[in-house]
Design an enzyme around this catalytic site. Structure first.
Site, PDB file in Angstrom:
ATOM      1  N   GLU A  88       1.370  -0.956   0.213  1.00  0.00           N
ATOM      2  CA  GLU A  88       0.106  -0.274  -0.133  1.00  0.00           C
ATOM      3  C   GLU A  88       0.909   1.332   0.373  1.00  0.00           C
ATOM      4  OE1 GLU A  88      -3.173   2.289   0.447  1.00  0.00           O
ATOM      5  OE2 GLU A  88      -3.065   0.688  -0.745  1.00  0.00           O
ATOM      6  N   ILE A  90       5.098   2.310   0.919  1.00  0.00           N
ATOM      7  CA  ILE A  90       6.484   3.064   1.128  1.00  0.00           C
ATOM      8  C   ILE A  90       6.757   4.271   1.160  1.00  0.00           C
ATOM      9  CG2 ILE A  90       8.789   2.392   1.041  1.00  0.00           C
ATOM     10  CD1 ILE A  90       8.100  -0.234  -0.520  1.00  0.00           C
ATOM     11  N   GLY A  98      17.505   8.400  -1.486  1.00  0.00           N
ATOM     12  CA  GLY A  98      19.350   8.228  -2.172  1.00  0.00           C
ATOM     13  C   GLY A  98      20.373   7.349  -1.026  1.00  0.00           C
ATOM     14  N   GLY A 100      19.723   4.012  -0.765  1.00  0.00           N
ATOM     15  CA  GLY A 100      20.263   2.387  -0.445  1.00  0.00           C
ATOM     16  C   GLY A 100      18.822   1.279   0.011  1.00  0.00           C
ATOM     17  N   GLY A 102      15.631   1.733   0.160  1.00  0.00           N
ATOM     18  CA  GLY A 102      13.546   1.670  -0.110  1.00  0.00           C
ATOM     19  C   GLY A 102      14.455   0.180  -2.009  1.00  0.00           C
ATOM     20  N   SER A 103      15.513   0.280  -2.032  1.00  0.00           N
ATOM     21  CA  SER A 103      15.991  -1.203  -2.143  1.00  0.00           C
ATOM     22  C   SER A 103      16.010  -1.906  -1.261  1.00  0.00           C
ATOM     23  CB  SER A 103      17.403  -1.377  -2.440  1.00  0.00           C
ATOM     24  OG  SER A 103      17.531  -0.714  -3.893  1.00  0.00           O
ATOM     25  N   ASN A 129       4.962  10.536 -10.531  1.00  0.00           N
ATOM     26  CA  ASN A 129       6.531  10.517  -9.882  1.00  0.00           C
ATOM     27  C   ASN A 129       7.181  10.081 -10.095  1.00  0.00           C
ATOM     28  OD1 ASN A 129       7.702  10.004  -7.181  1.00  0.00           O
ATOM     29  ND2 ASN A 129       5.628   9.138  -6.074  1.00  0.00           N
ATOM     30  N   TYR A 136      11.616   1.800  -9.563  1.00  0.00           N
ATOM     31  CA  TYR A 136      10.956   0.906  -9.967  1.00  0.00           C
ATOM     32  C   TYR A 136      11.346  -0.219 -10.321  1.00  0.00           C
ATOM     33  CZ  TYR A 136       7.432   2.309  -5.695  1.00  0.00           C
ATOM     34  OH  TYR A 136       7.404   3.290  -4.890  1.00  0.00           O
TER      35      TYR A 136
END
Length: 163
Positions: A88, A90, A98, A100, A102-103, A129, A136
């Site tokens: 839903e 992140i 920037g 890492g 998110g990864s 976005n 992604y």
């Protein structure tokens, strides 16, 4: 601010995190230019996430500071006959992007999906976005252009339920 992704802690949210979650939800809504649509309260989050288990919440921390969150739940594919994870939200605070992180949250969810036999991880992204879309795609995600998301909001749900 550059942080080492090894300092990142991803943990399940606890009831005492509900005010932090709501604050972070308001931050993502501001980023997405949708602040006027946030009607969630600490009470509704407590009920939905912690009491009724309708969704799962993760808190991202660096040096014991909450820097982001993730809300996900399970969906189901009849074609595959297996569940999947639907993300839903992140969200990582601007000053921590920037690095890492998110990864790392996607790796965390991929390990969870693999362990639980889930065959898909899906989410939606706003068309404008570009930074997120680029990120992604760098993960190997592909847009589902042939599908259109439809939604019934509360007003339509009430109307339909009374027919």
């Amino acid at each position: 601010m550059r942080e080492n992704k090894n300092n990142l802690v991803i943990r399940n949210a606890k009831e005492e995190d509900v005010s932090t979650l709501l604050s972070l939800i308001k931050e993502i809504a501001e980023y997405e230019k949708m602040s006027d649509q946030v009607i969630a309260t600490e009470e509704t989050l407590m009920e939905s996430i912690f009491k009724n288990n309708r969704a799962n919440a993760l808190i991202l921390e660096v040096d014991n500071k909450e820097i982001g969150y993730c809300i996900y739940f399970y969906n189901f594919s009849t074609f595959i006959g297996r569940s999947g994870i639907y993300i839903e939200d992140i969200f990582i605070k601007k000053e921590y992007r920037g690095n890492g992180f998110g990864s790392e949250i996607f790796k965390f969810l991929a390990r969870k999906a693999k362990e639980e036999g889930c065959k898909r991880i899906e989410w939606s992204c706003l068309d404008w976005n570009e930074p997120s879309i680029k990120f992604y795609k760098s993960l190997g995600a592909v847009p589902m252009d042939e599908w259109t998301v439809y939604r019934l909001t509360e007003k339509e749900i009430i109307k339909l339920s009374e027919i």
